[in-house]
Write an enzyme that holds these catalytic residues in place. Sequence first.
Site, PDB file in Angstrom:
ATOM      1  CB  CYS A 381      14.531  77.999 -20.740  1.00  0.00           C
ATOM      2  SG  CYS A 381      15.525  79.483 -20.841  1.00  0.00           S
ATOM      3  CG  HIS A 514      16.876  75.942 -24.446  1.00  0.00           C
ATOM      4  ND1 HIS A 514      15.507  75.898 -24.572  1.00  0.00           N
ATOM      5  CD2 HIS A 514      17.171  77.206 -24.078  1.00  0.00           C
ATOM      6  CE1 HIS A 514      14.997  77.088 -24.314  1.00  0.00           C
ATOM      7  NE2 HIS A 514      15.995  77.905 -24.012  1.00  0.00           N
ATOM      8  CD  GLU A 516      15.124  72.454 -25.798  1.00  0.00           C
ATOM      9  OE1 GLU A 516      15.551  72.051 -24.700  1.00  0.00           O
ATOM     10  OE2 GLU A 516      14.607  73.579 -25.962  1.00  0.00           O
TER      11      GLU A 516
HETATM   12  N1  GLN Z   1      11.910  84.540 -21.092  1.00  0.00           N
HETATM   13  C1  GLN Z   1      12.893  83.924 -20.266  1.00  0.00           C
HETATM   14  C2  GLN Z   1      14.209  84.684 -20.283  1.00  0.00           C
HETATM   15  O1  GLN Z   1      14.459  85.458 -21.171  1.00  0.00           O
HETATM   16  C3  GLN Z   1      13.120  82.500 -20.691  1.00  0.00           C
HETATM   17  C4  GLN Z   1      13.685  82.348 -22.061  1.00  0.00           C
HETATM   18  C5  GLN Z   1      13.541  80.954 -22.620  1.00  0.00           C
HETATM   19  O2  GLN Z   1      12.748  80.161 -22.139  1.00  0.00           O
HETATM   20  N2  GLN Z   1      14.304  80.641 -23.632  1.00  0.00           N
HETATM   21  O3  GLN Z   1      15.000  84.508 -19.409  1.00  0.00           O
END
Ligand code: GLN
Length: 547
Positions: A381, A514, A516
Amino acid sequence: MTKFIFITGGVVSSLGKGIVSSSLASLLTLSNYKVRIRKLDPYLNIDPGTMNPSQHGEVFVTDDGAETDMDLGHYERFTGIISKKSDNITSGKIFSEVLKKERRGDYLGSTVQVIPHVTDEIKKFIKKDLNKEDFVICEIGGTVGDIESLPFLEALRQLRNELGRSKTFFIHLTLVPFLSSANEFKTKPTQHSVKELLGLGIQPDLLLCRTEKKFDQKAKQKISLFCNISMKSVILVENANTIYEVPLKLNNQGILEQIFNHFSLKSQGNVNLELWEDFLKKFYKLKKSVSVAIVGKYTNLSESYKSLNEALFHSGIFNNTKVEVRWIDSKKIERISDCENILRSFNGILVPGGFGKDGTIGKINAIKISKKLKIPFLGICFGMQLAILESISNLKGFEKASSTEFGKTSTPVISMIHEWTKNKKIITLDRKNLGGSMRLGSYTSILLKGSRASLIYNRKKINERHRHRYEVNYNYKNDIEKSGVILSGMSPDGNLVEIMERHDHPWFLGVQFHPELKSTPFKPHPIFNSFIKALLNNYNSYEKNQN
Ligand code: GLN
């Protein structure tokens, strides 16, 4: 008809209510019953989405896009049952529902009160959105005695009265501490906690006693006598080497027998525990070991990244490998020489999800070092967004490439969709509910043929869970590719970058989602399986791996 099992906690928090609820759900599932597990959280937030993960632990995202309590992650990992939005409720949601109704005039002029209006809403939730489940397990967050829990416990008391004893079962998890000065296990906290429950009209049917080590019959007898419960219904939950031992430990003490007897069910002894036994056998015989540096901001609490820790552990077992995880505070590696010195000794580097500019220098440094020293890298992410920024900023004219999350920039390579689609309606997401401004829940990606991503998944189309506001800005696609990045996973309309990789590196992968969140002990995630394999092999070359 569906039977309800309620799990409350007493004495102190953090006894592992989520783990015992998941373990019991696993045992019932493996006995061929259809189970749902739900979490009732007494706090006033509508959901944990806005809560600081270092205080409350990870925010777990469901397929249908809900930001939920991290215990739902345990439920999914232990049982493989996919959680839904309707499986997590908070006081905040209950109260806002009641107030909405009050404004609409639904209560027809009556005085709106905790009993019956709030408790009715709680009971409705417990019974809502079910599909012929044999069992619904409801875990009540917090500890008996908390002011916030009272409406929930009252709702449970009413449910037992309405549905009867034959449809409801109460489990209470307490602590039995060992006092070394007295050389004795102490049962008084448990007695008081049960008394507290009794005062609310609830007599537990079974007690789960958390203890550091096995306690003797004497303590058990005492608990049985004072808590008005049979000896067989006092079950120990002693410290385990891994949380995944708990289902077997509970089973060995006959927890199913107690539950089946209570509900007059016959299928005792039919539980198939092979999956757990095999998993644990592997766990006790790990031959190899690898080390991963996770570079993050919330390094003080591994609970903030619970699913990530678990996913690495699952894939470690899959590869017969112990994964040594070390959390590196990105603030401590803001000097590139420090970063290199610290990270060079690790087999792999991982930059996980995160929010905000704070701490990004160290994370970008970690990406640079993984490229320089050819250490396998996984960016999740935020980690992927930073890997894109690091890459493009090496191109002339893109030195200041940034994310609009960090403030105004002339080169918004990472930004919110509406910021880069002004006047150009090019985004057609496959689902409409963007839950505020976040992309939440499961979305489809199409994988590039022949890419590492497609080799890892061994399929063309995948579904993974998202939780982010910002995206890779499509307008910079060509420049990103020019900087050596292969965009190997895209949204079905081809506009959103979901996976990136580098082929000038042994193993370098970034994912916008994600992975995970979908790893379980019995189905470790292919990305983590491949990552751990990369750490073991020190991956020779990408070309070789294609064969
Ligand atoms: N801060 C980034 C976004 O909002 C990544 C978010 C995250 O890693 N869950 O896009």
